[in-house]
Write an enzyme that holds these catalytic residues in place. Sequence first.
Site, mmCIF file in Angstrom:
data_model
loop_
_atom_site.group_PDB
_atom_site.id
_atom_site.type_symbol
_atom_site.label_atom_id
_atom_site.label_comp_id
_atom_site.label_asym_id
_atom_site.label_seq_id
_atom_site.Cartn_x
_atom_site.Cartn_y
_atom_site.Cartn_z
ATOM 1 N N ILE A 77 0.948 -1.523 0.263
ATOM 2 C CA ILE A 77 0.651 0.173 0.096
ATOM 3 C C ILE A 77 0.720 1.100 0.236
ATOM 4 C CG2 ILE A 77 -2.185 1.090 1.274
ATOM 5 C CD1 ILE A 77 -2.352 -1.861 0.379
ATOM 6 N N HIS A 78 1.171 1.512 -1.281
ATOM 7 C CA HIS A 78 1.739 2.822 -1.402
ATOM 8 C C HIS A 78 0.997 4.480 -1.425
ATOM 9 C CE1 HIS A 78 5.866 4.795 -2.117
ATOM 10 N NE2 HIS A 78 5.427 5.309 -3.087
ATOM 11 N N CYS A 95 12.904 11.854 2.254
ATOM 12 C CA CYS A 95 12.377 10.257 2.254
ATOM 13 C C CYS A 95 12.923 9.782 1.149
ATOM 14 C CB CYS A 95 10.417 11.213 2.096
ATOM 15 S SG CYS A 95 9.990 10.931 -0.196
ATOM 16 N N ASP A 147 -0.221 11.353 10.949
ATOM 17 C CA ASP A 147 -0.817 10.771 9.895
ATOM 18 C C ASP A 147 -2.599 10.761 9.581
ATOM 19 O OD1 ASP A 147 -0.378 8.981 8.118
ATOM 20 O OD2 ASP A 147 1.032 8.122 8.910
ATOM 21 N N ARG A 168 -4.073 9.497 6.580
ATOM 22 C CA ARG A 168 -3.793 8.912 5.267
ATOM 23 C C ARG A 168 -5.327 8.055 6.458
ATOM 24 N NH1 ARG A 168 1.975 6.697 4.450
ATOM 25 N NH2 ARG A 168 1.853 6.456 6.587
#
Length: 372
Positions: A211-212, A226, A289, A291
């Site tokens: 999962i990117h 990063c 985060d 997401r």
Amino acid sequence: MAEGHDQAREHDSHLPPFYSPRLNPSAPHNVPEHDLKTQGRAHPERPQASALPSYLSLSSSEGEALPGLVSPAFTPPATPGTATPAQNREAASVPVDSSIPDGGCGSKKPRLLEVLPEVTCVVRARIPTTTGTEMFLHLYTNNVDQKEHLAIVFGNTIRSSSLDAVRSGETEMDRMIRGAYTGRLYPGRTTSQLPGSQAEAAKSDTPLVRIHSECYTGETAWSARCDCGEQLDEAARLMALPGSSGGVIVYLRQEGRGIGLGEKLKAYNLQDLGSDTVEANILLRHPADARSYGLATAMLQDLGQSEIRLLTNNPDKVRAVEGPNREVVVKERVAMVPLAWRGKGGIKSAEVGEYLRTKIEKMGHMLSMETA
């Protein structure tokens, strides 16, 4: 002195044009004099670089400081399929079970949607890569945002049920154009189904899944802040290994851990002012985060994947990907070990070292390393 500059220019002539010239530590530019006096001193609130784990060391074998730029040994875009023996090795994996407290799935309780989003694969196309490996790019729409999320599928045994579903009024040519065909396309083909091609849909071994989340700076702009670009390439490499049963990279448009590119660039400026990646997001009034993985779960369901091997160093992501009712079960967590961690090239910079340190210390990631 002139000879040193000539050597630097000669070195730079071998770099691709998108690289900055090699840094000259003895002659920094655009640095105020009072800042020059403080160079080399550690940030008062930060541990010194010597506290970094050995695999995040920013020194070469000769003891010289490595320049803060992307190594020419590994440049995006790097398509999978290289065949050197060291790169044909699979990553280590450990069994996980989110149904029990000590199942190796992290301690955090992720944000889970009560109902999974509705997703539809609207088009699929074969993508040949520069090394000969082929993949199938699936483009998805959904009912929760206006973004086009993607599934990069390796192998021909994984198919989308929403793509294959018959749509009212479409012709055989319509189906082939949107990718709802079996076998291979070729000039003059007139039907979307080929005799005997149903074998494609046969179940294979538990696939590897990554999962990117989208990272424009790390994947396209050669950023050394990063290691997202390296992780994307490593996922593709593993799924293209000889004898592999394939896999899926679910590519979610969640730039900057969900805060968007504009806010992410502001966070970069805050990092230059002394914050780490978590602190920067919070100073901008965002979660560390932001997401969510409900879309990934729904896309994997559409691709017929009820059990997967998840490629991640974040044990908390296991439960997040499984969905509210464990619609997709993660059987194993596979370690993500990019090139830089093996000492085989890749990104080496002060920024990526601090980025990985923050992942370990503040986000609970388990960074594995291969030394061989």
